[in-house]
Design an enzyme around this catalytic site. Structure first.
Site, PDB file in Angstrom:
ATOM      1  N   ASP A   1      51.275  49.207  69.008  1.00 36.72           N
ATOM      2  CA  ASP A   1      49.852  49.047  69.333  1.00 36.72           C
ATOM      3  C   ASP A   1      48.980  49.410  68.137  1.00 36.72           C
ATOM      4  O   ASP A   1      49.183  50.443  67.495  1.00 36.72           O
ATOM      5  CB  ASP A   1      49.509  49.942  70.537  1.00 36.72           C
ATOM      6  CG  ASP A   1      48.264  49.468  71.261  1.00 36.72           C
ATOM      7  OD1 ASP A   1      47.971  48.254  71.200  1.00 36.72           O
ATOM      8  OD2 ASP A   1      47.579  50.301  71.882  1.00 36.72           O
TER       9      ASP A   1
ATOM     10  N   GLU B   1      43.398  40.934  67.015  1.00 34.58           N
ATOM     11  CA  GLU B   1      42.133  41.410  67.609  1.00 34.58           C
ATOM     12  C   GLU B   1      40.958  40.858  66.821  1.00 34.58           C
ATOM     13  O   GLU B   1      40.919  40.925  65.593  1.00 34.58           O
ATOM     14  CB  GLU B   1      42.077  42.947  67.615  1.00 34.58           C
ATOM     15  CG  GLU B   1      40.757  43.492  68.179  1.00 34.58           C
ATOM     16  CD  GLU B   1      40.794  44.980  68.519  1.00 34.58           C
ATOM     17  OE1 GLU B   1      41.865  45.488  68.898  1.00 34.58           O
ATOM     18  OE2 GLU B   1      39.730  45.632  68.410  1.00 34.58           O
TER      19      GLU B   1
ATOM     20  N   THR C   1      44.752  56.199  78.497  1.00 27.68           N
ATOM     21  CA  THR C   1      44.130  57.495  78.804  1.00 27.68           C
ATOM     22  C   THR C   1      44.302  57.877  80.276  1.00 27.68           C
ATOM     23  O   THR C   1      44.608  59.029  80.599  1.00 27.68           O
ATOM     24  CB  THR C   1      42.631  57.446  78.436  1.00 27.68           C
ATOM     25  OG1 THR C   1      42.536  57.059  77.071  1.00 27.68           O
ATOM     26  CG2 THR C   1      41.961  58.789  78.622  1.00 27.68           C
TER      27      THR C   1
ATOM     28  N   VAL D   1      45.997  50.233  79.406  1.00 27.48           N
ATOM     29  CA  VAL D   1      45.571  51.455  80.106  1.00 27.48           C
ATOM     30  C   VAL D   1      46.434  52.607  79.611  1.00 27.48           C
ATOM     31  O   VAL D   1      47.634  52.651  79.907  1.00 27.48           O
ATOM     32  CB  VAL D   1      45.802  51.330  81.630  1.00 27.48           C
ATOM     33  CG1 VAL D   1      45.237  52.547  82.347  1.00 27.48           C
ATOM     34  CG2 VAL D   1      45.202  50.069  82.176  1.00 27.48           C
TER      35      VAL D   1
ATOM     36  N   HIS E   1      41.295  45.724  75.932  1.00 29.47           N
ATOM     37  CA  HIS E   1      41.639  47.099  75.533  1.00 29.47           C
ATOM     38  C   HIS E   1      40.670  48.065  76.205  1.00 29.47           C
ATOM     39  O   HIS E   1      39.583  47.690  76.631  1.00 29.47           O
ATOM     40  CB  HIS E   1      41.553  47.237  74.009  1.00 29.47           C
ATOM     41  CG  HIS E   1      42.751  46.656  73.307  1.00 29.47           C
ATOM     42  ND1 HIS E   1      43.590  47.404  72.517  1.00 29.47           N
ATOM     43  CD2 HIS E   1      43.264  45.401  73.311  1.00 29.47           C
ATOM     44  CE1 HIS E   1      44.562  46.636  72.058  1.00 29.47           C
ATOM     45  NE2 HIS E   1      44.380  45.412  72.505  1.00 29.47           N
TER      46      HIS E   1
ATOM     47  N   ASP F   1      46.029  44.943  64.213  1.00 28.62           N
ATOM     48  CA  ASP F   1      44.595  45.204  64.358  1.00 28.62           C
ATOM     49  C   ASP F   1      43.888  45.095  63.013  1.00 28.62           C
ATOM     50  O   ASP F   1      43.885  46.027  62.210  1.00 28.62           O
ATOM     51  CB  ASP F   1      44.396  46.608  64.955  1.00 28.62           C
ATOM     52  CG  ASP F   1      42.921  46.913  65.212  1.00 28.62           C
ATOM     53  OD1 ASP F   1      42.059  46.107  64.810  1.00 28.62           O
ATOM     54  OD2 ASP F   1      42.639  47.965  65.816  1.00 28.62           O
TER      55      ASP F   1
HETATM   56  P1  13P Z   1      42.482  53.444  77.131  1.00 31.74           P
HETATM   57  O1  13P Z   1      43.195  54.679  76.626  1.00 31.74           O
HETATM   58  O2  13P Z   1      40.999  53.596  77.111  1.00 31.74           O
HETATM   59  O3  13P Z   1      43.005  52.981  78.428  1.00 31.74           O
HETATM   60  O4  13P Z   1      42.769  52.288  76.059  1.00 31.74           O
HETATM   61  C1  13P Z   1      44.095  51.942  75.800  1.00 31.74           C
HETATM   62  C2  13P Z   1      44.187  50.865  74.789  1.00 31.74           C
HETATM   63  O5  13P Z   1      43.389  49.948  74.765  1.00 31.74           O
HETATM   64  C3  13P Z   1      45.327  50.917  73.865  1.00 31.74           C
HETATM   65  O6  13P Z   1      45.303  49.905  72.931  1.00 31.74           O
END
Ligand code: 13P
Length: 305
Positions: free
Chosen positions: A82, A134, A233, A231, A208, A104
């Protein structure tokens, strides 16, 4: 079954649903997430952020763990680096058996973002790996980065997809990474999602910063054309909150029991997200490619119904 991002997201785009992409950083999270995906019969994508791997568990440990779990699961499971943004990390993903990368280049000038994303896309495709690019930067919520009005231009999105050959495009539509300030729910530009979907000819689109974005917003975003919802966090918070509440109630709790409670908490949280994005039951749309799902990424390409 261990499979690739392109196969999973092409199926999601063709059948108008979104797949949850999330980050298991330890065995308990990974088990809880695979159990959730299996019970909901939903495809799933596991994200490993380059900074997360620098700070904590490395791909050398994480990827074999996911591959092992994927042997026992009948749902499609992909892995994705990621926010990879340098050669060293992209090569690290290649060496460690990821099935895809998210490159990215969103902070670069557009032409440079296109050139670099294309170079990585060519490389990924040579090796049977998928790639997400992105366009339009998704910032960090606590920095006030959920700025209304800074949205990806649908014409630029069409050009980006055409020039780079990516399998999925992440766009800026009003969400941001991390926790939003208390009481804030982002304003999502659904028209922008629809316009990007049209302009790119139905390309899989990633959202995201899914955490804290609001259930209704997520459902509407999927309806508008989102096929991958990141998702992270909220999954970490589900684990942390469970540990706090269990230890408050019983500070001497048996440690194995505590880990099992964490696993259950992440499973429950993920099941809710799977329901929101319409991916429950969608693993049935993928043909099993062999009995135990021990696959290279190349084997799985094109195996959808
Ligand atoms: P959140 O932690 O806000 O869910 O975002 C995750 C994300 O987009 C990872 O690329």
């Amino acid at each position: 079954m261990y499979t690739d991002l392109k196969t999973i997201l092409a199926n999601a785009a063709a059948n108008h649903y979104a797949v949850i992409a999330t980050s298991p950083i330890n065995l308990e999270m990974a088990r809880g997430m695979v159990l959730a995906a299996s019970e909901k019969n939903a495809p799933i994508i596991f994200l490993f952020g380059q900074n997360m791997m620098r700070r904590h568990a490395k791909a050398e440990l994480l990827i074999p763990m996911i591959k092992k779990l994927a042997e026992y699961a009948t749902v499609p499971i992909a892995t994705c680096l990621d926010h990879g943004n340098d050669d060293e990390r992209v090569m690290y993903a290649f060496r460690n058996g990821f099935t895809s990368i998210m490159y990215d280049g969103s902070l670069l000038p557009m032409e440079e973002n296109i050139a670099k994303t294309k170079a990585y896309a060519d490389l990924c495709h040579q090796f049977g790996m998928g790639i997400e690019g992105e366009l339009g930067h998704v910032g960090i919520a606590m920095n006030g980065d959920d700025k209304k009005g800074i949205y990806t231009d649908p014409k630029d999105a069409a050009n980006f997809v055409k020039q780079t050959g990516v399998d999925c495009i992440a766009i800026a539509v009003g969400t941001a990474h991390g926790d939003y300030p208390a009481g804030i729910i982002p304003h999502i530009n659904f028209d922008c999602i629809k316009a990007c979907k049209d302009s790119t000819g139905g390309m899989p689109i990633a959202l995201h910063g899914g955490s804290g974005s609001g259930d209704e917003n997520i459902m509407k975003a999927v309806e508008a054309g989102i096929n991958k919802v990141n998702v992270v966090t909220d999954m970490f918070s589900a684990c942390r909150n469970e540990l706090i509440s269990q230890l408050k109630a019983n500070p001497k709790m048996d440690y194995i029991q505590l880990m099992m409670e964490e696993e259950n908490a992440v499973k429950k949280a993920l099941e809710h997200w799977i329901d929101l994005t319409g991916s429950a039951g969608k693993a049935a749309l993928f043909k099993p490619v062999n009995k135990i799902g021990l696959l290279t990424s190349k084997c799985a390409i094109g195996q959808t119904e």
